[in-house]
Design an enzyme around this catalytic site. Structure first.
Site, short mmCIF file in Angstrom:
data_model
loop_
_atom_site.label_atom_id
_atom_site.label_comp_id
_atom_site.label_asym_id
_atom_site.label_seq_id
_atom_site.Cartn_x
_atom_site.Cartn_y
_atom_site.Cartn_z
N ILE A 42 0.84 -1.22 -0.05
CA ILE A 42 -0.29 -0.07 -0.15
C ILE A 42 0.95 1.14 0.04
CG2 ILE A 42 -1.36 1.34 1.54
CD1 ILE A 42 -3.12 -1.41 2.33
N GLU A 190 19.09 -9.44 6.19
CA GLU A 190 18.49 -10.53 5.65
C GLU A 190 19.37 -11.12 4.77
OE1 GLU A 190 15.82 -12.06 5.75
OE2 GLU A 190 14.90 -10.91 7.22
N ASP A 256 9.55 1.51 1.57
CA ASP A 256 8.49 1.22 0.63
C ASP A 256 8.87 2.33 -0.33
OD1 ASP A 256 7.39 -0.87 2.21
OD2 ASP A 256 6.20 0.81 3.48
#
Length: 316
Positions: A42, A190, A256
């Site tokens: 979003i 990560e 984002d």
């Protein structure tokens, strides 16, 4: 129909406010709250809109908070394909202590998605009136959703020739990369886990990312290095992009925003070097704003132009 679709499996409504001072066991007087749509994909759709690129946001939604989420997205003119759920959409809470400038972020657990609701999400993606060029899968997984579900989505998208962009973490990221995607944006933590080491220096980051490309797990790897910028690796390219120097007020939405810059650049035909610099500019610009606010287009454009000027002449 847009050529970009974003998928958010764990959306939220972000409520943010400011208190003069956060003190335990006292009633705290807060500023009027601000409500904003939230969740990885979003936020990518919202950031793409700021760059002048439309997308379709697919996400589960339920309850009064879900109704609010849809209203907030409509106010930002985001195209939506919501999937109705039994459980209500989660809400997060962010408070800034005005006396210190410190930000406190309270992330609530996601609401479960039943097997039927997961199937409806898959059906919604398959039923889009036009096959998109890009599918951006971003954010965490809610309770009840196993990484294999995301793998099914990636497999179906690749079968239609869609370029899959992934920004998630943990087992979901690892399993999706086994399936193979177009672009992955892991952070250095990560990437370290995938490489089986505690930490990576800049040279080791490039080597670990190159292995992902060499093994066919993705075509492009963009490693977020926080204050050190980013590193992009393809089969033919290794490039380190420095983060512009500026006063950081909040990191909410920076990742984002970076993904939005990357997808926008690729959709507009920019080179990989230019695309990653746009991504870094958007992510850096987002940190200049307080609370959960995304970047201002003028800030992103200014930083992008600076990063282009700093690009090696031979690569420009």
């Amino acid at each position: 129909m847009s050529t970009i679709v974003t998928l958010t499996l764990n959306p939220t409504v972000d409520k943010s406010t400011t208190a003069d001072q956060i003190i335990p066991d006292q009633k705290l007087r807060c500023a009027p709250p601000k409500f904003e749509p939230g969740g990885g994909g979003i936020n990518v759709s919202r950031a793409l809109r700021r760059l002048g690129t439309d997308s379709v946001a697919v996400f589960p939604v339920g309850g009064p908070s879900g109704t609010l989420l849809r209203e907030l997205l409509a106010q930002e003119h985001i195209q939506q394909q919501p999937v109705e759920t039994v459980s209500r959409t989660r809400e997060n809470f962010i408070v800034v202590d005005a006396s210190t400038g410190q930000q406190y972020r309270f992330g609530m657990p996601g609401t479960p998605l039943s097997a039927e609701e997961q199937q409806q999400i898959l059906t919604t993606l398959k039923s889009l009136p036009q096959v998109p060029e890009f599918l951006v899968i971003s954010g965490s997984l809610p309770p009840g959703v196993e990484p294999e579900f995301v793998v099914r989505i990636v497999r179906a998208a690749k079968g239609l020739g869609i370029k899959v962009v992934v920004d998630t973490s943990g087992p979901a990221l690892h399993q999706v990369l086994e399936e193979g995607v177009y672009l992955a944006k892991p952070n250095v933590g990560e990437l370290s886990k995938m490489a089986g080491v505690d930490e990576l220096d800049n040279e080791a980051v490039a080597q670990a990312a190159h292995k992902l490309v060499h093994d066919g797990k993705c075509d492009i790897v963009v490693v977020s290095l926080g204050a050190q910028g980013a590193c992009v690796v393809t089969r033919d390219l290794v490039d380190h992009i420095p983060a512009p120097a500026m006063k950081k007020r909040s990191t909410v939405g920076a990742g984002d925003s970076m993904v939005a810059g990357l997808v926008h650049g690729l959709s507009q035909g920019l080179s990989v070097r230019e695309t990653v610099r746009l991504g870094v500019a958007c992510g850096s610009a987002a940190t200049m704003n307080p609370g959960t606010e995304l970047f201002k287009p003028a800030d992103a454009d200014k930083l992008y132009r600076w990063l282009l000027q700093s690009m090696p002449a031979a690569a420009a």
